[in-house]
Design an enzyme around this catalytic site. Structure first.
Site, PDB file in Angstrom:
ATOM      1  N   ARG A 165       0.849  -1.195   0.000  1.00 10.42           N
ATOM      2  CA  ARG A 165       0.000   0.000   0.000  1.00 10.42           C
ATOM      3  C   ARG A 165       0.884   1.245   0.000  1.00 10.42           C
ATOM      4  NH1 ARG A 165      -4.890   1.430   4.210  1.00 10.42           N
ATOM      5  NH2 ARG A 165      -3.298   0.983   5.783  1.00 10.42           N
ATOM      6  N   ASP A 448      -3.970   3.346  13.990  1.00 16.90           N
ATOM      7  CA  ASP A 448      -3.125   3.849  12.915  1.00 16.90           C
ATOM      8  C   ASP A 448      -3.624   5.233  12.529  1.00 16.90           C
ATOM      9  OD1 ASP A 448      -5.394   3.449  11.358  1.00 16.90           O
ATOM     10  OD2 ASP A 448      -4.548   1.775  10.217  1.00 16.90           O
TER      11      ASP A 448
END
Length: 528
Positions: A165, A448
């Site tokens: 990613r 996160d």
């Protein structure tokens, strides 16, 4: 280090950096930047214009100009790529050396090697993560912890398929300039991987696979597709070798799922329900619109509330109608030494994954190796011997724009406990992020950047919409926030001075009159 004409590296060149900052990789970055960066900036401008339109009373809807794509039943995405047929459990995490080994060894079918929300854009992490991925593909990676424990890849077991990613379109990479301008962090992460470890991945019979984050429109997907075509031609590899799964994690993208698949169709391998960023985007998109788009405490917003249910059911139906995988959202719970906490966490994850598998998802995410077995077990109970359930087309699902927009039907209250949790999580996360950690265990959850964005955005929304707390009757004011900030910092380990920079950054993105699009942008400015 030799660099292409017009390309400058301002970051330190650490040992082994030349293995990923290769002449070919840097030439690819320069080519991508010169061809695509003006369009990228134009599309970021279009995002801002949409926010202004929504603030003025506009709304979101399925696009009339692309109805022909949605109405055409004949097109499909590319066939399944090697290593991506079965995705019943995927693990996510940053690309530090220990996590790389643990994720690949975890028993998950795939690993989202994260250069975005679970990572930080410290230059050492940008380059070091690419070195770790190269070593992983070459099976030469190992790691020894401070306690002397050694980590290495299991030699005789099938490892998780790597899916990288890159950063979102909005994030720059200030350590690489082309013609005097910072390049896109997205294109840096993409090009460095593709031109090094990605080519080795092809040699091993798979391909360079990517998860694409934070997109808001099919035009942004078209930009990625053009990047794929340019890069494949540049490196002399067949078009369609690259495969990408798109995270549907912004509110606008939920109305353009089919168009996003269509734009990437020769490179597409599905969509993912990026639930945490989706909640953040709901708040961000309609942050000034009062109670109609006011979410309660973060922990009260489950995947079964009406607008989240509409979003996930539409995603499964859209993917399966086009032959694409539908991947469920991340379970943020992590194992705990406290048995009661652990039992509750596992029960919640089981319920969550059971709902996803029953709804037709082909797999889902976990954030910790300790959750892989549970997720795999739940999906195997539904899939049996099949690699996926793409043949389950969910023709019973009919989702309207009004259902996607029905945030007001979400039950729950805004409370002081929720406000305190948001403030504490936001400050703790930013302290870790500024120190180089992008995935942090806080209150038994893996936080996160996406979950931190929810926390600070709720504080901003509650403050700027004069919300009254249900449990105390107090209005959310700057004075109340300042008091709670100090009280919550006092509960944390260390001295208050240790949290000064994190506190300043949090207040910058949580209470200022102007809402920062992403907390990582001002935070990145504070990072070397």
């Amino acid at each position: 280090m030799d660099t292409p004409d017009g390309l400058t590296i301002t970051g330190d060149i650490a040992p082994r950096a030349e293995e990923v900052l290769t002449p070919q990789a840097l030439e690819l970055i320069a080519a991508l930047h010169r061809e695509l960066d003006d369009r990228r900036l134009e599309l970021l401008g279009a995002r801002q214009r949409r926010v202004e339109d929504l603030a003025a009373g506009g709304t979101l809807d399925f696009l009339p100009e692309t109805r022909h794509i949605r109405d055409d039943p004949t097109w499909r995405v590319a066939p399944w790529a090697p290593g991506l047929e079965d995705r019943r459990c995927e693990i996510t995490g940053p690309t530090d050396r220990k996590m790389t080994i643990n994720a690949l060894n975890s028993g998950a079918k795939a690993w989202l090697a994260d250069h975005e929300d679970a990572n930080t854009p410290q230059w050492s992490a940008v380059v070091g993560g690419q070195i770790n991925l190269l070593d992983a593909i070459n099976r030469s990676i190992d790691f020894t912890g401070e306690n002397g424990k050694r980590y290495e890849l299991k030699p005789d077991e099938e490892l998780a398929t790597i899916i990288v990613r890159p950063r979102g379109w909005h994030l720059p990479e200030k350590h690489i300039l082309v013609d005097g301008r910072p390049v896109s962090g997205s294109l840096v992460d993409f090009a460095l991987y593709l031109a090094t470890a990605g080519l080795r991945q092809i040699e091993k019979g798979q391909g360079p696979y990517f998860y694409l984050p934070k997109m808001e429109s099919h035009l942004e997907a078209r930009l990625w597709n053009d990047a794929f075509v340019l890069a494949q031609d540049f490196l002399g590899i067949p078009r369609g070798t690259i495969r990408a799964t798109v995270l549907i994690e912004t509110y606008p993208a939920a109305f353009e799922m089919e168009e996003i698949l269509y734009e990437l169709r020769e490179h597409s391998s599905g969509l993912n329900a990026g639930r945490w960023d989706f909640m953040f985007s709901v708040i961000k998109s309609f942050r000034t619109r009062g109670t109609d788009f006011m979410l309660p405490d973060r922990n009260a917003v489950t995947m079964t509330v009406p607008f989240m249910r509409a979003y996930t059911e539409l995603l499964v139906k859209t993917c399966h109608a086009r032959g694409a995988h539908a991947i469920g959202g991340m379970a943020a719970f992590i194992p705990s030494r406290d048995k009661e906490v652990n039992d509750a966490a596992f029960a919640k994850v089981r319920d969550d994954k059971t709902r996803e598998a029953s709804d037709g998802f082909d797999g889902s995410w976990v954030a910790h190796p300790g959750m892989v077995e549970l997720c795999t077990e739940v999906f195997t109970a539904v899939l049996g011997g099949k690699p996926n359930q793409i043949d389950r087309t969910r023709e019973d699902v009919q989702v309207t724009a009004a259902q996607l927009l029905d945030v007001a039907a979400t039950p729950g209250d805004v409370t002081e406990a929720g406000l305190r949790n948001n403030i504490s999580v936001g400050i703790q996360y930013l302290k870790a992020w500024l120190g180089g950690l992008g995935a942090v265990a806080i209150f038994n959850l893996m936080e996160d950047a996406a979950t931190a964005e929810i926390s600070r955005s709720q504080v901003w929304q509650w403050l700027h919409n004069d919300v009254t707390l249900a449990d105390t009757g107090h209005q959310v004011t700057r004075e109340l926030i300042d008091r709670i900030v100090e009280e919550e910092i006092a509960k944390l380990p260390g001295d208050a001075a240790d949290y000064t920079e994190a506190k300043q950054t949090f207040l910058e993105v949580a209470v200022a009159d102007d809402y920062a699009d992403f907390l990582t942008l001002p935070a990145y400015e504070r990072m070397d």
